[in-house]
Design a protein around this motif. Structure first.
Motif, short mmCIF file in Angstrom:
data_model
loop_
_atom_site.label_atom_id
_atom_site.label_comp_id
_atom_site.label_asym_id
_atom_site.label_seq_id
_atom_site.Cartn_x
_atom_site.Cartn_y
_atom_site.Cartn_z
N MET A 56 0.87 -1.17 0.00
CA MET A 56 0.00 0.00 0.00
C MET A 56 0.91 1.22 0.00
SD MET A 56 -2.97 -1.37 -0.05
CE MET A 56 -4.03 0.04 0.25
N GLN A 57 0.83 2.05 -1.05
CA GLN A 57 1.77 3.15 -1.19
C GLN A 57 1.05 4.49 -1.28
OE1 GLN A 57 4.53 2.34 -4.40
NE2 GLN A 57 5.66 0.88 -3.14
N LEU A 58 1.79 5.58 -0.96
CA LEU A 58 1.22 6.92 -0.93
C LEU A 58 1.11 7.51 -2.32
CD1 LEU A 58 3.15 8.49 2.09
CD2 LEU A 58 0.81 7.62 2.07
N VAL A 59 -0.03 8.18 -2.57
CA VAL A 59 -0.22 8.96 -3.80
C VAL A 59 -0.94 10.23 -3.41
CG1 VAL A 59 -0.32 6.95 -5.33
CG2 VAL A 59 -2.42 7.86 -4.34
N ALA A 60 -0.85 11.26 -4.26
CA ALA A 60 -1.66 12.46 -4.05
C ALA A 60 -3.12 12.08 -4.24
CB ALA A 60 -1.25 13.55 -5.03
#
Length: 297
Positions: free
Chosen positions: A141-145
């Motif tokens: 699970m990764q960060l995105v805008a």
């Protein structure tokens, strides 16, 4: 590489007291402060903790390891973001404790902990909404805008109004009041010399042509929208639960489902009425369905 910039930030100092649990207590504090995106650092001491390591080969977290007894937090860091509308934390920790063979260190993703005393600094990004999404390339699970993840879900909602507006524009030509205006200027004084009865039938023809378009059954077009049947997870499907993470469905009776957590093999039973079920994706290689289960507001 992906670079995101925040220009407006707040610094929150949060103290968790003895007996409080991570991550639940920290999520409550962040919700009260309306901190939906940010970075976390902390130090302190824990009474008990569970940590896990991510296995890149299986693209899943290995079985959690439980650290019984007191341990010091040598380092703690993590991120805050929204996941399916809920505040989500990802915490990593390095812990130290005394053991029968001396000082022992353990590190990994902090899945759960009971606090003895913990001090945290959260840098909240007020102008950078972050979301946590599943990355197909890594299984993480990764960060995105957040703005980059929203248009795909909003586009279909904007489409129907554009289609329903067009039939309304086509209606005015059918009502065209101009044919009667053509009938008004009948300087019928001149035509009567050649054939007085002939001009009288012609105004009646435009009236008939106006009536024909009005008879078109336009109201039938809005009947298009149909609600699709909701699909529920079945035995063998995989799910991402908002609290338990990656799981496999092992039984379902239509009202409750039992899930086995991939990270530690624990079995959890949840009620479907308490969940918001996202439409599934299908793995083309295995034809296995994958659902995302969020808390129903």
């Amino acid at each position: 590489m992906n670079v995101l910039e925040a220009r407006r930030a707040r610094h929150l100092i949060i103290r968790l007291d003895r007996g409080e649990e991570l991550p639940a207590a920290l999520v409550r504090a962040l919700d009260e402060a309306e901190a939906r995106a940010g970075w976390i650092e902390g130090i302190g001491s824990l009474e008990k903790a569970e940590i896990a390591l991510f296995d890149q080969a299986s693209r899943a977290y290995a079985k959690t390891r439980v650290l019984e007894g007191p341990c010091d937090v040598v380092a703690l860091s993590g991120s805050v973001a929204l996941q399916q509308g809920e505040t989500s934390l990802r915490l990593s920790a390095t812990l130290a404790r005394e053991s029968g063979v001396g000082l022992q260190l353990a590190a990994g993703e902090l899945v759960w902990a009971r606090v003895y005393g913990l001090e945290l600094r959260v840098t909240a990004f007020d102008d950078l909404p972050l979301a946590r999404t599943f990355d197909d390339r890594t299984g993480l699970m990764q960060l995105v805008a957040q703005s980059t993840a929203i248009p795909a879900s909003e586009t279909p909602r904007l489409a129907p109004p554009a289609q329903t507006a067009e039939p309304a524009r086509a209606a005015p030509p059918a009502q065209a009041a101009e044919p009667p205006r053509a009938a008004a200027p009948p300087p019928a004084a001149e035509p009567p010399r050649g054939a007085p009865p002939a001009p009288a039938p012609e105004p009646a023809r435009p009236a008939a042509s106006v009536a024909e378009p009005v008879a078109v059954p336009l109201p039938q077009r809005p009947v298009r929208p149909r609600q699709e049947e909701e699909i529920y997870p079945e035995v063998g499907d995989s799910v991402t639960h908002f609290h338990f993470g990656e799981c496999t469905v092992i039984s379902s009776d239509g009202e409750r489902i039992r899930l086995r957590q991939e990270r530690d093999g624990r079995v959890r039973e949840v009620s479907l009425t308490m969940l918001r079920i996202e439409p599934p994706t299908v793995d083309p290689a295995t034809s296995r369905k994958h659902f995302r289960l969020a808390r129903k507001n």
